[in-house]
Scaffold this motif. Structure first.
Motif, PDB file in Angstrom:
ATOM      1  N   ASP A  39       0.786  -1.025   0.053  1.00 11.62           N
ATOM      2  CA  ASP A  39       0.007  -0.010   0.026  1.00 11.62           C
ATOM      3  C   ASP A  39       0.767   1.233   0.020  1.00 11.62           C
ATOM      4  O   ASP A  39       2.036   1.187   0.422  1.00 11.62           O
ATOM      5  CB  ASP A  39      -0.751   0.078   1.235  1.00 11.62           C
ATOM      6  N   ILE A  40       0.378   2.405  -0.393  1.00 12.00           N
ATOM      7  CA  ILE A  40       0.999   3.796  -0.404  1.00 12.00           C
ATOM      8  C   ILE A  40       1.662   4.053   0.970  1.00 12.00           C
ATOM      9  O   ILE A  40       2.339   4.947   1.219  1.00 12.00           O
ATOM     10  CB  ILE A  40      -0.007   4.611  -0.999  1.00 12.00           C
ATOM     11  N   THR A  41       0.939   3.555   2.190  1.00 12.35           N
ATOM     12  CA  THR A  41       1.162   3.874   3.414  1.00 12.35           C
ATOM     13  C   THR A  41       2.457   2.989   3.787  1.00 12.35           C
ATOM     14  O   THR A  41       2.841   3.106   5.135  1.00 12.35           O
ATOM     15  CB  THR A  41       0.080   3.681   4.418  1.00 12.35           C
ATOM     16  N   ASN A  42       3.022   2.238   3.021  1.00 12.88           N
ATOM     17  CA  ASN A  42       4.426   1.514   3.251  1.00 12.88           C
ATOM     18  C   ASN A  42       3.772   0.318   4.148  1.00 12.88           C
ATOM     19  O   ASN A  42       4.695  -0.241   5.026  1.00 12.88           O
ATOM     20  CB  ASN A  42       5.421   2.104   3.867  1.00 12.88           C
ATOM     21  N   THR A  43       2.587  -0.206   4.031  1.00  6.51           N
ATOM     22  CA  THR A  43       2.113  -1.368   4.958  1.00  6.51           C
ATOM     23  C   THR A  43       1.170  -1.984   4.106  1.00  6.51           C
ATOM     24  O   THR A  43       1.330  -1.881   2.875  1.00  6.51           O
ATOM     25  CB  THR A  43       1.145  -0.769   6.205  1.00  6.51           C
ATOM     26  N   SER A  44       0.622  -3.080   4.400  1.00 12.72           N
ATOM     27  CA  SER A  44      -0.185  -4.063   3.923  1.00 12.72           C
ATOM     28  C   SER A  44      -1.400  -4.282   4.628  1.00 12.72           C
ATOM     29  O   SER A  44      -1.552  -4.230   5.855  1.00 12.72           O
ATOM     30  CB  SER A  44       0.589  -5.388   3.388  1.00 12.72           C
ATOM     31  N   ASP A  45      -2.476  -4.953   4.022  1.00 10.26           N
ATOM     32  CA  ASP A  45      -3.506  -5.377   4.916  1.00 10.26           C
ATOM     33  C   ASP A  45      -3.734  -6.946   4.319  1.00 10.26           C
ATOM     34  O   ASP A  45      -4.890  -7.230   3.457  1.00 10.26           O
ATOM     35  CB  ASP A  45      -4.919  -4.752   4.184  1.00 10.26           C
ATOM     36  N   PRO A  46      -3.090  -7.722   4.968  1.00  7.20           N
ATOM     37  CA  PRO A  46      -2.751  -9.388   4.571  1.00  7.20           C
ATOM     38  C   PRO A  46      -3.495 -10.108   4.960  1.00  7.20           C
ATOM     39  O   PRO A  46      -4.334  -9.833   5.990  1.00  7.20           O
ATOM     40  CB  PRO A  46      -1.381  -9.667   5.113  1.00  7.20           C
ATOM     41  N   TYR A  47      -4.169 -10.961   4.215  1.00  2.00           N
ATOM     42  CA  TYR A  47      -5.071 -12.168   4.512  1.00  2.00           C
ATOM     43  C   TYR A  47      -4.546 -13.467   3.814  1.00  2.00           C
ATOM     44  O   TYR A  47      -3.818 -13.363   2.936  1.00  2.00           O
ATOM     45  CB  TYR A  47      -6.245 -11.802   4.171  1.00  2.00           C
ATOM     46  N   CYS A  48      -5.086 -14.487   4.183  1.00  2.00           N
ATOM     47  CA  CYS A  48      -4.559 -15.918   3.618  1.00  2.00           C
ATOM     48  C   CYS A  48      -5.798 -16.371   2.683  1.00  2.00           C
ATOM     49  O   CYS A  48      -6.801 -16.422   3.313  1.00  2.00           O
ATOM     50  CB  CYS A  48      -3.978 -16.863   4.607  1.00  2.00           C
ATOM     51  N   LYS A  49      -5.421 -17.189   1.626  1.00  3.68           N
ATOM     52  CA  LYS A  49      -6.430 -17.969   1.085  1.00  3.68           C
ATOM     53  C   LYS A  49      -5.626 -19.576   1.093  1.00  3.68           C
ATOM     54  O   LYS A  49      -4.821 -19.707   0.755  1.00  3.68           O
ATOM     55  CB  LYS A  49      -6.555 -17.790  -0.649  1.00  3.68           C
ATOM     56  N   VAL A  50      -6.581 -20.198   1.538  1.00  4.81           N
ATOM     57  CA  VAL A  50      -6.026 -21.660   1.749  1.00  4.81           C
ATOM     58  C   VAL A  50      -6.884 -22.648   1.053  1.00  4.81           C
ATOM     59  O   VAL A  50      -8.097 -22.632   1.160  1.00  4.81           O
ATOM     60  CB  VAL A  50      -6.078 -22.227   3.315  1.00  4.81           C
ATOM     61  N   LYS A  61     -12.001 -21.463  -1.934  1.00  2.00           N
ATOM     62  CA  LYS A  61     -10.862 -21.153  -1.194  1.00  2.00           C
ATOM     63  C   LYS A  61     -11.197 -20.546   0.103  1.00  2.00           C
ATOM     64  O   LYS A  61     -12.160 -19.814   0.219  1.00  2.00           O
ATOM     65  CB  LYS A  61      -9.946 -20.415  -1.863  1.00  2.00           C
ATOM     66  N   MET A  62     -10.745 -21.150   1.387  1.00  2.00           N
ATOM     67  CA  MET A  62     -11.060 -20.658   2.562  1.00  2.00           C
ATOM     68  C   MET A  62     -10.280 -19.351   2.860  1.00  2.00           C
ATOM     69  O   MET A  62      -9.072 -19.363   2.405  1.00  2.00           O
ATOM     70  CB  MET A  62     -10.809 -21.601   3.572  1.00  2.00           C
ATOM     71  N   LEU A  63     -11.004 -18.370   3.519  1.00  2.00           N
ATOM     72  CA  LEU A  63      -9.931 -17.146   3.552  1.00  2.00           C
ATOM     73  C   LEU A  63      -9.764 -16.830   5.236  1.00  2.00           C
ATOM     74  O   LEU A  63     -10.808 -16.953   5.963  1.00  2.00           O
ATOM     75  CB  LEU A  63     -10.987 -16.121   3.191  1.00  2.00           C
ATOM     76  N   SER A  64      -8.902 -16.341   5.528  1.00  3.94           N
ATOM     77  CA  SER A  64      -8.569 -16.020   6.977  1.00  3.94           C
ATOM     78  C   SER A  64      -8.934 -14.305   7.031  1.00  3.94           C
ATOM     79  O   SER A  64      -9.545 -14.037   6.130  1.00  3.94           O
ATOM     80  CB  SER A  64      -6.902 -16.075   7.250  1.00  3.94           C
ATOM     81  N   SER A  65      -8.974 -13.997   8.286  1.00  4.59           N
ATOM     82  CA  SER A  65      -9.571 -12.431   8.358  1.00  4.59           C
ATOM     83  C   SER A  65      -8.396 -11.677   7.570  1.00  4.59           C
ATOM     84  O   SER A  65      -7.122 -12.028   7.722  1.00  4.59           O
ATOM     85  CB  SER A  65      -9.549 -12.188   9.871  1.00  4.59           C
ATOM     86  N   VAL A  66      -8.447 -10.567   7.343  1.00  6.16           N
ATOM     87  CA  VAL A  66      -7.607  -9.390   7.149  1.00  6.16           C
ATOM     88  C   VAL A  66      -7.155  -8.736   8.187  1.00  6.16           C
ATOM     89  O   VAL A  66      -7.766  -8.271   9.256  1.00  6.16           O
ATOM     90  CB  VAL A  66      -8.558  -8.393   6.196  1.00  6.16           C
ATOM     91  N   LYS A  67      -5.937  -8.499   8.213  1.00  5.73           N
ATOM     92  CA  LYS A  67      -5.067  -7.859   9.195  1.00  5.73           C
ATOM     93  C   LYS A  67      -4.568  -6.458   8.801  1.00  5.73           C
ATOM     94  O   LYS A  67      -3.958  -6.473   7.750  1.00  5.73           O
ATOM     95  CB  LYS A  67      -3.923  -8.415   9.814  1.00  5.73           C
ATOM     96  N   TYR A  68      -5.215  -5.470   9.145  1.00  5.33           N
ATOM     97  CA  TYR A  68      -4.921  -4.283   8.422  1.00  5.33           C
ATOM     98  C   TYR A  68      -3.860  -3.475   8.978  1.00  5.33           C
ATOM     99  O   TYR A  68      -3.465  -3.510   9.993  1.00  5.33           O
ATOM    100  CB  TYR A  68      -6.349  -3.221   8.767  1.00  5.33           C
ATOM    101  N   SER A  69      -3.217  -2.663   8.091  1.00  8.38           N
ATOM    102  CA  SER A  69      -2.047  -1.879   8.316  1.00  8.38           C
ATOM    103  C   SER A  69      -0.808  -2.777   8.941  1.00  8.38           C
ATOM    104  O   SER A  69      -0.366  -1.914   9.825  1.00  8.38           O
ATOM    105  CB  SER A  69      -2.391  -0.601   8.973  1.00  8.38           C
ATOM    106  N   THR A  70      -0.430  -3.562   8.550  1.00  4.93           N
ATOM    107  CA  THR A  70       0.910  -4.325   9.040  1.00  4.93           C
ATOM    108  C   THR A  70       1.430  -5.096   8.110  1.00  4.93           C
ATOM    109  O   THR A  70       1.076  -5.601   6.978  1.00  4.93           O
ATOM    110  CB  THR A  70       0.246  -5.335  10.068  1.00  4.93           C
ATOM    111  N   LEU A  71       2.818  -5.105   8.441  1.00  4.66           N
ATOM    112  CA  LEU A  71       3.699  -6.231   7.854  1.00  4.66           C
ATOM    113  C   LEU A  71       3.993  -7.453   8.534  1.00  4.66           C
ATOM    114  O   LEU A  71       4.886  -8.463   8.165  1.00  4.66           O
ATOM    115  CB  LEU A  71       4.917  -5.474   7.549  1.00  4.66           C
TER     116      LEU A  71
END
Length: 109
Positions: A39-50, A61-71
């Motif tokens: 992201d432009i804020t030098n972070t990400s909003d990661p989640y997983c697809k399994v 695909k099963m999805l995890s929760s999104v974790k906002y503004s973190t690396l």
């Protein structure tokens, strides 16, 4: 037996497919460290697809929760996949990490 983990929807069995060959697997996602900033804020909003690739069943695909503004996300969550047919030699457990974008499409990390 059902499809896509929804045990109320019948599973389409084909000749030579036996229910005792199906497995349920639980994948526990712990954390990610030093992920790429997407992201432009030098972070990400990661989640997983399994998902399981290469077995005989189509499922979402099963999805995890999104974790906002973190690396360095901490998920500490489990996802269950059922049914899984590991009798296929190409069956592979796949865990992908994606960046959630609110305005554009999500990006593979």
């Amino acid at each position: 037996i059902a499809v896509n983990g929804d045990r109320s929807e019948p599973l389409p069995l084909t000749p030579g497919t036996y229910p005792e060959a199906f497995h349920e697997i639980s994948v526990t996602l712990l954390s990610g460290r030093d992920l790429v900033a997407m992201d432009i804020t030098n972070t990400s909003d990661p989640y997983c697809k399994v998902f399981v690739e290469g077995d005989s069943f189509y499922r979402k695909k099963m999805l995890s929760s999104v974790k906002y503004s973190t690396l360095n996300p901490d998920w500490n969550e489990s996802l269950r996949l059922w049914p899984v047919d590991f009798t296929h030699p190409d069956a592979t457990l796949v865990v992908e990490v994606w960046d959630h974008d609110r305005t554009s499409g999500d990006d593979f990390m």
